[in-house]
Design a protein around this motif. Structure first.
Motif, PDB file in Angstrom:
ATOM      1  N   GLY A 245       7.880  25.187  79.441  1.00 51.20           N
ATOM      2  CA  GLY A 245       9.136  25.405  79.113  1.00 51.20           C
ATOM      3  C   GLY A 245       9.591  27.002  79.258  1.00 51.20           C
ATOM      4  O   GLY A 245       8.895  27.788  79.631  1.00 51.20           O
ATOM      5  N   GLU A 246      10.749  27.269  79.407  1.00 53.62           N
ATOM      6  CA  GLU A 246      11.378  28.438  79.352  1.00 53.62           C
ATOM      7  C   GLU A 246      11.521  29.236  78.101  1.00 53.62           C
ATOM      8  O   GLU A 246      12.023  28.830  77.333  1.00 53.62           O
ATOM      9  CB  GLU A 246      12.578  28.306  80.411  1.00 53.62           C
ATOM     10  N   GLY A 247      11.082  30.417  78.045  1.00 52.87           N
ATOM     11  CA  GLY A 247      10.987  31.234  76.801  1.00 52.87           C
ATOM     12  C   GLY A 247      10.032  30.392  75.851  1.00 52.87           C
ATOM     13  O   GLY A 247       8.979  29.808  76.165  1.00 52.87           O
ATOM     14  N   LYS A 248      10.612  30.599  74.542  1.00 50.95           N
ATOM     15  CA  LYS A 248       9.581  30.093  73.193  1.00 50.95           C
ATOM     16  C   LYS A 248      10.339  28.818  73.212  1.00 50.95           C
ATOM     17  O   LYS A 248      11.131  28.760  72.267  1.00 50.95           O
ATOM     18  CB  LYS A 248       9.569  31.121  72.093  1.00 50.95           C
ATOM     19  N   SER A 249       9.502  27.886  73.579  1.00 48.27           N
ATOM     20  CA  SER A 249      10.033  26.417  73.232  1.00 48.27           C
ATOM     21  C   SER A 249       8.784  25.506  73.159  1.00 48.27           C
ATOM     22  O   SER A 249       7.804  25.566  73.839  1.00 48.27           O
ATOM     23  CB  SER A 249      10.938  25.837  74.256  1.00 48.27           C
ATOM     24  N   LYS A 250       9.020  24.667  71.998  1.00 48.88           N
ATOM     25  CA  LYS A 250       8.003  23.616  71.689  1.00 48.88           C
ATOM     26  C   LYS A 250       8.560  22.164  71.871  1.00 48.88           C
ATOM     27  O   LYS A 250       7.896  21.429  72.586  1.00 48.88           O
ATOM     28  CB  LYS A 250       7.705  23.620  70.188  1.00 48.88           C
ATOM     29  N   GLY A 251       9.963  21.859  71.362  1.00 51.02           N
ATOM     30  CA  GLY A 251      10.406  20.566  71.664  1.00 51.02           C
ATOM     31  C   GLY A 251       9.728  19.488  71.142  1.00 51.02           C
ATOM     32  O   GLY A 251      10.067  18.346  71.324  1.00 51.02           O
ATOM     33  N   ARG A 252       8.891  19.532  70.394  1.00 50.69           N
ATOM     34  CA  ARG A 252       8.114  18.421  69.690  1.00 50.69           C
ATOM     35  C   ARG A 252       7.482  18.723  68.199  1.00 50.69           C
ATOM     36  O   ARG A 252       7.184  19.996  68.127  1.00 50.69           O
ATOM     37  CB  ARG A 252       7.299  17.392  70.551  1.00 50.69           C
ATOM     38  N   PRO A 253       7.256  17.924  67.433  1.00 54.07           N
ATOM     39  CA  PRO A 253       6.498  18.399  66.214  1.00 54.07           C
ATOM     40  C   PRO A 253       5.008  18.931  66.388  1.00 54.07           C
ATOM     41  O   PRO A 253       4.485  18.664  67.624  1.00 54.07           O
ATOM     42  CB  PRO A 253       6.305  16.859  65.413  1.00 54.07           C
ATOM     43  N   SER A 254       4.711  19.777  65.453  1.00 52.91           N
ATOM     44  CA  SER A 254       3.485  20.430  65.879  1.00 52.91           C
ATOM     45  C   SER A 254       2.399  19.461  65.702  1.00 52.91           C
ATOM     46  O   SER A 254       2.008  18.667  65.046  1.00 52.91           O
ATOM     47  CB  SER A 254       3.201  21.384  64.606  1.00 52.91           C
ATOM     48  N   VAL A 255       1.467  19.499  66.975  1.00 51.66           N
ATOM     49  CA  VAL A 255       0.630  18.587  67.111  1.00 51.66           C
ATOM     50  C   VAL A 255      -0.846  19.188  67.532  1.00 51.66           C
ATOM     51  O   VAL A 255      -0.783  20.468  68.136  1.00 51.66           O
ATOM     52  CB  VAL A 255       0.901  17.367  68.422  1.00 51.66           C
ATOM     53  N   SER A 256      -2.070  18.698  67.613  1.00 57.39           N
ATOM     54  CA  SER A 256      -3.224  19.478  68.048  1.00 57.39           C
ATOM     55  C   SER A 256      -3.237  19.290  69.639  1.00 57.39           C
ATOM     56  O   SER A 256      -2.285  18.626  70.388  1.00 57.39           O
ATOM     57  CB  SER A 256      -4.249  18.698  67.355  1.00 57.39           C
ATOM     58  N   LYS A 257      -4.444  19.967  70.436  1.00 55.16           N
ATOM     59  CA  LYS A 257      -4.294  19.722  71.660  1.00 55.16           C
ATOM     60  C   LYS A 257      -4.585  18.472  72.249  1.00 55.16           C
ATOM     61  O   LYS A 257      -4.256  17.929  73.475  1.00 55.16           O
ATOM     62  CB  LYS A 257      -5.491  20.616  72.177  1.00 55.16           C
ATOM     63  N   TRP A 258      -4.793  17.510  71.132  1.00 53.52           N
ATOM     64  CA  TRP A 258      -5.021  16.087  71.860  1.00 53.52           C
ATOM     65  C   TRP A 258      -3.865  15.259  71.223  1.00 53.52           C
ATOM     66  O   TRP A 258      -3.890  13.831  71.211  1.00 53.52           O
ATOM     67  CB  TRP A 258      -6.503  15.759  71.316  1.00 53.52           C
ATOM     68  N   GLY A 259      -2.931  15.711  70.863  1.00 54.96           N
ATOM     69  CA  GLY A 259      -1.659  15.009  70.517  1.00 54.96           C
ATOM     70  C   GLY A 259      -1.768  14.637  69.203  1.00 54.96           C
ATOM     71  O   GLY A 259      -0.881  13.786  68.644  1.00 54.96           O
ATOM     72  N   LYS A 260      -2.627  14.997  68.206  1.00 56.02           N
ATOM     73  CA  LYS A 260      -2.621  14.367  66.692  1.00 56.02           C
ATOM     74  C   LYS A 260      -1.774  15.327  65.975  1.00 56.02           C
ATOM     75  O   LYS A 260      -1.501  16.691  65.990  1.00 56.02           O
ATOM     76  CB  LYS A 260      -4.050  14.457  66.265  1.00 56.02           C
ATOM     77  N   ILE A 261      -0.972  14.732  65.012  1.00 61.36           N
ATOM     78  CA  ILE A 261      -0.032  15.452  64.149  1.00 61.36           C
ATOM     79  C   ILE A 261      -0.851  16.523  63.448  1.00 61.36           C
ATOM     80  O   ILE A 261      -1.785  16.010  62.683  1.00 61.36           O
ATOM     81  CB  ILE A 261       0.987  14.644  63.308  1.00 61.36           C
TER      82      ILE A 261
END
Length: 282
Positions: A245-261
């Motif tokens: 992403g450009e700048g500080k962007s997450k774009g989704r709920p916080s997840v772990s490295k393996w996609g777990k919430i």
């Protein structure tokens, strides 16, 4: 225990806050009650990382803590209060009337020279004596008066204390029932059923100021075997779901490295513990 602040002569000391350990013994731990610990640094026998963010740390010796308190059915004297690098609470070295030494979790306000007692063989004298004011005394839950503050709580009689063992934690006995259980409120707000024959210790766990420690610099955490944690948003997309992403962007709920919430998802295993939980924490 008092807090110690440092003069801001360096960036690492500017916000650093530690605990004054003037009340603790400076002598080495009892040799027969300790063993060496092998560094694992979060890696298995193949050298692969299995526990993230672990590495470094000082050498430690493990202190054998008596969580069961069923070795000797007599009184003991507190010989010293000591620091334990393996836990947030302090520990106490006690000596029984038979001469045996043992380490226990030190309750709040316990002092050198105080008497503590281990009661697990029940007789008529034990039932008639009020033990509610004897901090550090361990006894079955059915002998504890309602409203008493307790710690080192057994979930199964004879297994040893499992609840309320870290610094500043405690439980409060609310009610005793005829079905052989008692309801205990933990300081997390959870109310749990505990067998009446479980052994508990009176008082709350020592070192309640532990939560106010400010380490101040990354090196202080490395002394404790904690490696730096890289943010997911600072990685590339191939390395983490939050990467890119450009700048500080997450774009989704916080997840772990393996996609777990990672935020808001309940992780308690209800298969075994559900029937013993009367009220859950909010």
């Amino acid at each position: 225990m008092a807090l110690k602040k440092y003069n801001p002569i360096t960036n690492g000391q500017r916000h650093r806050i530690t605990l004054l350990k003037t009340e603790l013994s400076k002598s080495k731990p009892v040799k027969q009650l300790t063993m060496g610990l092998t560094k694992k640094s979060g890696r298995n026998n193949f050298g692969r990382i299995t526990s993230l963010n672990k590495g470094g740390g000082h050498k430690r010796k493990y202190r054998f803590i008596d969580f069961k308190r069923q070795l000797y059915n007599d009184k003991a004297t507190v010989m010293s209060l000591e620091y334990d690098p393996n836990r947030s609470a302090h520990i106490a070295l006690i000596q029984y009337e038979s001469g045996a030494l043992s380490y226990i979790l030190a309750p709040e306000n316990l002092k050198v020279g105080d008497k503590v007692e281990s009661i697990f063989k029940i007789d008529s004298n034990s039932i008639n004596i009020d033990h509610s004011s004897h901090i550090g005394t361990s006894l079955p839950l059915f002998l504890v008066p309602k409203g008493t503050i307790i710690h080192n709580i057994e979930l199964k009689p004879g297994k040893g204390g499992q609840l309320a063992r870290s610094a500043g934690t405690f439980g409060k006995l609310i009610e005793k029932y005829k079905n052989g259980y008692a309801s205990v409120e933990l300081n997390s707000g959870t109310i749990r059923l505990i067998p009446l024959h479980s052994i508990v210790t009176l008082g709350s766990v020592s070192n309640k100021e532990h939560e106010n420690i400010v380490y101040g610099k990354a090196g202080a955490k490395r002394w404790l075997n904690v490696k730096p944690h890289v943010r997911g948003v600072a990685m590339n997309p191939i390395d983490h779901p939050h990467g890119g992403g450009e700048g500080k962007s997450k774009g989704r709920p916080s997840v772990s490295k393996w996609g777990k919430i990672t935020k808001g998802k309940k992780t308690r295993n209800n298969k075994l513990t559900n029937k013993y939980i009367v009220k859950r924490r909010k």
